[in-house]
Write a protein that holds these residues in place. Sequence first.
Motif, short mmCIF file in Angstrom:
data_model
loop_
_atom_site.label_atom_id
_atom_site.label_comp_id
_atom_site.label_asym_id
_atom_site.label_seq_id
_atom_site.Cartn_x
_atom_site.Cartn_y
_atom_site.Cartn_z
N ILE A 1 -5.75 -4.26 1.58
CA ILE A 1 -5.09 -5.56 1.59
C ILE A 1 -3.64 -5.39 1.13
O ILE A 1 -3.38 -4.76 0.11
CB ILE A 1 -5.84 -6.56 0.69
N GLU A 2 -2.70 -5.95 1.89
CA GLU A 2 -1.29 -5.79 1.59
C GLU A 2 -0.73 -7.03 0.88
O GLU A 2 -0.84 -8.15 1.39
CB GLU A 2 -0.50 -5.55 2.88
N ASN B 1 -2.64 -10.92 6.18
CA ASN B 1 -3.81 -10.05 6.29
C ASN B 1 -4.90 -10.76 7.07
O ASN B 1 -5.20 -11.93 6.81
CB ASN B 1 -4.35 -9.69 4.91
N LEU C 1 -8.62 -11.08 7.34
CA LEU C 1 -9.75 -10.75 6.48
C LEU C 1 -11.01 -11.51 6.91
O LEU C 1 -10.94 -12.48 7.66
CB LEU C 1 -9.41 -11.07 5.02
N ASP D 1 -11.35 -6.88 3.66
CA ASP D 1 -10.92 -6.09 4.82
C ASP D 1 -11.89 -4.95 5.08
O ASP D 1 -11.59 -4.05 5.87
CB ASP D 1 -9.50 -5.55 4.60
N SER E 1 -6.71 -15.44 8.81
CA SER E 1 -5.41 -14.85 8.50
C SER E 1 -4.87 -15.52 7.24
O SER E 1 -4.72 -16.74 7.19
CB SER E 1 -4.45 -15.06 9.66
#
Length: 279
Positions: free
Chosen positions: A2-3, A8, A10, A24, A47
């Motif tokens: 995860i950024e 992201n 997910l 994720d 998202s």
Amino acid sequence: MIEIGKENELTFINKTNAGLYLSDGIDEVLLPYIHVPDGLQVGDSLSVFVYLDNENKPIATTQKPLAYVGQFAYLTVIDANEHGAFLDLGIAKDIFVPYMEQRVPMEIDEQYIVYLYLDELSGRIVASSKIGGFLQVSDFDVNQGDEVQLLITEETDLGYNAIINNKYIGLLYHNELFEPLQPGDVKKGFIKQIREDNKIDLSLQRIGFSHILDLKTILLEKLEKNQGKLNLGDKSSPDEIYKQLKISKKAFKKSIGGLYKERLIEIDDEEIRLIPKSE
């Protein structure tokens, strides 16, 4: 993985009293109920934007931020103290600009161009108005004539500096501008030239012969929609030409000159007219 500071994609895996947990496949993050869309089911993908809260725990939100980590943006200061300033990112979490990362002391309610990045120690999203260190100054992936996105940063004696495609800096010259600009404006532009010293000159108009062809087509369409007449001619002022067509007088004269040579229009001092096809 995860950024933080990014969007992201997910998957909803579990529900708790505090919210939903998204994953994720490796890491998990909490999405508070206030941001949960209706009808979401276990296994659905979503998202989300992820940031660190005040306890350095990752939190997800379906709110869309004004900018992401790795981007330049024009943001508003909503609070400031001796340590730094806080910018409105358009979500529940504000962005901190340390005092040492301020090009000039930031003031509440003022707006500044900043670059968003992750602090190496805390992992939190922070910003800097000292944008020069985040711009690429060589090895450009653009060429003369390319269409680009521009973020206007500031006015100079020569014109306006603009960030190109979130990577480079270039210049729009005052004497080639025919509309007002302000820092924070996002514009479509074109690479006019890349000089030997790696400085980039920009234009808001398409470069070269194709631009004239486009303008000729636009003029013909406007004439046809206006009963074959347009109240612009050889002696029309640059302001009047820009008001009606959003182009310079130089570009206008080149375009009508081409149409005249093709015997498609007649030109007077203050008017151009379509020549009927039967003539």
